[in-house]
Design an enzyme around this catalytic site. Structure first.
Site, mmCIF file in Angstrom:
data_model
loop_
_atom_site.group_PDB
_atom_site.id
_atom_site.type_symbol
_atom_site.label_atom_id
_atom_site.label_comp_id
_atom_site.label_asym_id
_atom_site.label_seq_id
_atom_site.Cartn_x
_atom_site.Cartn_y
_atom_site.Cartn_z
ATOM 1 N N GLY A 156 10.077 -6.430 -6.863
ATOM 2 C CA GLY A 156 8.617 -6.493 -6.801
ATOM 3 C C GLY A 156 8.170 -6.827 -5.396
ATOM 4 C CB CYS A 157 5.121 -8.496 -4.077
ATOM 5 S SG CYS A 157 4.500 -9.057 -2.484
ATOM 6 C CG PHE A 158 8.578 -6.857 0.829
ATOM 7 C CD1 PHE A 158 7.298 -7.292 1.106
ATOM 8 C CD2 PHE A 158 9.058 -5.718 1.496
ATOM 9 C CE1 PHE A 158 6.488 -6.631 2.024
ATOM 10 C CE2 PHE A 158 8.263 -5.043 2.423
ATOM 11 C CZ PHE A 158 6.972 -5.504 2.676
#
Ligand code: FMN
Length: 447
Positions: A291-293
């Site tokens: 997901g969002c890094f």
């Protein structure tokens, strides 16, 4: 791909420049870079930045028509002591990579320039030589015919095969890419380096944490010079290797070892890069998408045994995407975290198990609030032998879920380091968006 790898991969010699001077601001930056250049051989090199555009046609410095419209020349002069030419190769390549990054083209010139004219221009001292000059300027859109011919003649775009250059323990055993471990990237960067007439004289033997550098001296090639020009190429190889290793977090030093190995004809031992013993062989790499890094990086960076993290874009269809490309141009990349871990402290199974703890492994193209293929979960390996470990851990994970595990498992492909503002984002912006809860960060810290 980190920034240095991208720069080395994209750099090419420029022989045709736009007919305009480099801006004063850029010149100041270049002079500052020159002032701070260092080399592992502790050799002093004298540089001059010469303006070419201000000279009238009769005074212009000569490159036998090979170079068109250079704004400036950077000259390097030195006393030809032991390792002086290697030091020159090291420093000047560092400078060239810097120039590439700021949009300035250049071309190593060791042969095609009027040495007498340049010697006079820089006031060459009796004990000095002027082995190299570097024409620099803004890269022209169109190459001159001479440039096209030069590239063809030197086969500037081709490079020798990996197996021709790198060996294991002795010259009889080729080093496979998979055996180079975390150093495969640094060796690949040596392979891609520029060299006089593109002869690529570097040969390297890996012996544990030591990398012995040898020069394959092309018979007769250096006869036209009063020195061995291929020593400069060896300095370039040293720069590419040590700067790439350093960019990955691996420290090491050059020393002279004289290993008692049997060497092929015309092959000379030069120096050895010795990696920090505590790291070599134990440091491993894996790329994880969860997901969002921003949050995934923060979480992974807190785990004991993880040496370094970096965010980037993995396994899409284009080589160097930007964040905008990934978000809006359907490049197919996923937001990922490149993890270097000390396998003596934490093994891959343990890293993966902690990773599974912060993702929904059955969710397709969605983690937390984020939806889209750039948020798919994935494990991307660089070491073939990791695949078995990954598959085993996925089977164990599947046993805990009814729905099918949706984590993509593939060799790493088309990886690009994300823009600087994304790196360690939550450290820079502590209140920033994060799909991972604070309890998980605490758990990572206690791991
Ligand atoms: C030490 C050194 C000397 C070189 N001398 C010349 C030269 O005199 N004239 C020239 O046109 N190119 C010269 N080159 C450039 C090489 O031909 C070029 O780096 C090589 O063909 C690979 O192409 P690339 O730099 O575009 O990757 C030199 C390169 C090195 C490293």
């Amino acid at each position: 791909m980190n920034k240095l790898v991208k720069t080395i991969t994209e750099r090419k010699s420029t022989r045709t420049f736009e007919n305009r001077p480099i801006s004063e601001e850029t010149k100041i930056m270049i002079l500052e870079k020159i002032r701070t250049l260092t080399n592992p051989f502790d050799v002093k090199i004298r540089y001059n930045l010469i303006d070419n555009t201000e000279k009238d046609t009769t005074q212009k410095l000569g490159t036998y028509g090979v170079i068109r419209n250079p704004s400036n020349f950077i000259t390097a002069t030195l006393v030809d002591d032991k390792f002086a030419l290697e030091a020159l190769g090291y420093e000047m390549e560092d400078l060239i990579l810097y120039l590439t990054n700021i949009g300035i083209g250049s071309c190593w010139l060791g042969g095609t320039f009027n040495r007498g004219q340049f010697a006079k221009e820089v006031g060459l001292k009796e004990d000095e030589i002027i082995p190299i000059i570097l024409p620099i300027g803004y890269i022209a859109d169109k190459k001159s015919i001479t440039e096209k011919v030069m590239r063809k003649m030197s086969k500037g775009d081709s490079r020798k095969d990996w197996l021709e250059l790198f060996f294991k323990s002795d010259f009889n055993t080729q080093l496979l890419i998979s055996e180079a471990g975390v150093y495969s990237e640094a060796l690949e960067m040596v392979r891609l380096g520029p060299s006089a007439s593109n002869k690529q004289p570097w040969r390297i033997i890996k012996d544990g944490n030591k990398f012995h550098f040898y020069e394959y001296s092309t018979p007769g090639y250096s006869k036209m010079f009063s020195y061995d020009i291929q020593r400069i190429d060896m300095g370039i190889a040293a720069a590419h290797f040590s700067l790439s290793a350093k960019a990955k977090g691996f420290v090491g030093n050059f020393s002279v070892e004289e290993p008692s190995l049997k060497v092929p004809e015309n092959t000379l031992y030069k120096f050895t890069w010795i990696g920090d013993e505590n790291m070599t062989g134990k440091a491993k790499e894996i790329v994880l998408a969860g997901g969002c890094f921003w949050g995934t990086e923060k979480y992974l960076s807190l785990i004991k045994g993880i040496i370094s993290t970096e965010v980037g874009y993995a396994n899409g269809n284009t080589p160097f995407p930007t964040y905008q490309d990934v978000c809006y141009k359907d490049t197919g990349h996923t937001e990922a975290v490149k993890v270097i871990y000390d396998s003596a402290v934490i093994n891959l199974t343990a890293v993966l198990s902690l990773f599974y703890d912060v993702i929904n492994p059955t969710s397709i193209n969605k983690q937390g609030n984020d939806v889209g293929s750039q948020y798919r979960s994935g494990i991307y390996y660089v070491d073939e032998s990791d695949l078995e470990v990954i598959q085993k851990s996925i089977i164990e994970l599947q046993a805990k879920y009814d729905e099918k595990i949706a984590i993509e498992v593939l060799p790493l492909d088309n990886y690009t380091t994300a823009e600087e503002y994304h790196q360690k984002y939550l450290d820079k912006n502590p209140g920033g968006y994060c799909h991972i809860g604070p309890d998980k960060f605490k758990k990572a810290m206690d791991s």
